[in-house]
Design a protein around this motif. Sequence first.
Motif, PDB file in Angstrom:
ATOM      1  N   GLU A  22      50.601  17.989 -13.586  1.00 41.45           N
ATOM      2  CA  GLU A  22      49.768  16.938 -12.997  1.00 41.45           C
ATOM      3  C   GLU A  22      50.017  16.890 -11.501  1.00 41.45           C
ATOM      4  O   GLU A  22      51.127  17.073 -11.037  1.00 41.45           O
ATOM      5  N   SER A  23      48.969  16.644 -10.773  1.00 46.36           N
ATOM      6  CA  SER A  23      49.125  16.484  -9.335  1.00 46.36           C
ATOM      7  C   SER A  23      48.466  15.182  -8.918  1.00 46.36           C
ATOM      8  O   SER A  23      47.662  14.610  -9.646  1.00 46.36           O
ATOM      9  N   VAL A  24      48.808  14.737  -7.748  1.00 45.19           N
ATOM     10  CA  VAL A  24      48.271  13.490  -7.228  1.00 45.19           C
ATOM     11  C   VAL A  24      47.147  13.822  -6.260  1.00 45.19           C
ATOM     12  O   VAL A  24      47.314  14.621  -5.349  1.00 45.19           O
ATOM     13  N   ASN A  25      45.998  13.223  -6.480  1.00 42.07           N
ATOM     14  CA  ASN A  25      44.876  13.408  -5.571  1.00 42.07           C
ATOM     15  C   ASN A  25      44.933  12.308  -4.526  1.00 42.07           C
ATOM     16  O   ASN A  25      44.589  11.154  -4.800  1.00 42.07           O
ATOM     17  N   HIS A  27      43.076  11.845  -2.064  1.00 45.63           N
ATOM     18  CA  HIS A  27      41.760  11.451  -1.581  1.00 45.63           C
ATOM     19  C   HIS A  27      40.931  10.768  -2.673  1.00 45.63           C
ATOM     20  O   HIS A  27      39.728  10.566  -2.509  1.00 45.63           O
ATOM     21  N   GLU A  28      41.577  10.397  -3.753  1.00 48.44           N
ATOM     22  CA  GLU A  28      40.859   9.808  -4.881  1.00 48.44           C
ATOM     23  C   GLU A  28      40.157   8.505  -4.511  1.00 48.44           C
ATOM     24  O   GLU A  28      39.091   8.186  -5.003  1.00 48.44           O
ATOM     25  N   HIS A  29      40.768   7.735  -3.613  1.00 51.03           N
ATOM     26  CA  HIS A  29      40.210   6.424  -3.282  1.00 51.03           C
ATOM     27  C   HIS A  29      39.789   6.333  -1.815  1.00 51.03           C
ATOM     28  O   HIS A  29      39.867   5.275  -1.215  1.00 51.03           O
ATOM     29  N   ASP A  30      39.352   7.456  -1.246  1.00 51.12           N
ATOM     30  CA  ASP A  30      38.858   7.423   0.128  1.00 51.12           C
ATOM     31  C   ASP A  30      37.558   6.637   0.182  1.00 51.12           C
ATOM     32  O   ASP A  30      36.738   6.690  -0.726  1.00 51.12           O
ATOM     33  N   HIS A  31      37.380   5.924   1.262  1.00 52.47           N
ATOM     34  CA  HIS A  31      36.167   5.137   1.451  1.00 52.47           C
ATOM     35  C   HIS A  31      35.568   5.487   2.799  1.00 52.47           C
ATOM     36  O   HIS A  31      36.273   5.723   3.761  1.00 52.47           O
TER      37      HIS A  31
END
Length: 55
Positions: A22-25, A27-31
């Motif tokens: 598993e990796s952490v994104n 940019h998952e919650h970029d606005h």
Amino acid sequence: MGFGSYDESEQQEQTVDEDDGESVNVHEHDHQGSVEVEDADSEQLLDQLQEIKEE
């Protein structure tokens, strides 16, 4: 056991699974967007904030 002592058996055989698949994104919650405020008082800013929340 006194203050600061520990069980050495707990410190033996520690393994770290660095490849868990598993990796952490990050940019998952970029606005994207913009806010433009010039010479606004706090009441005007609060009104704008309320409008943004309602959208």
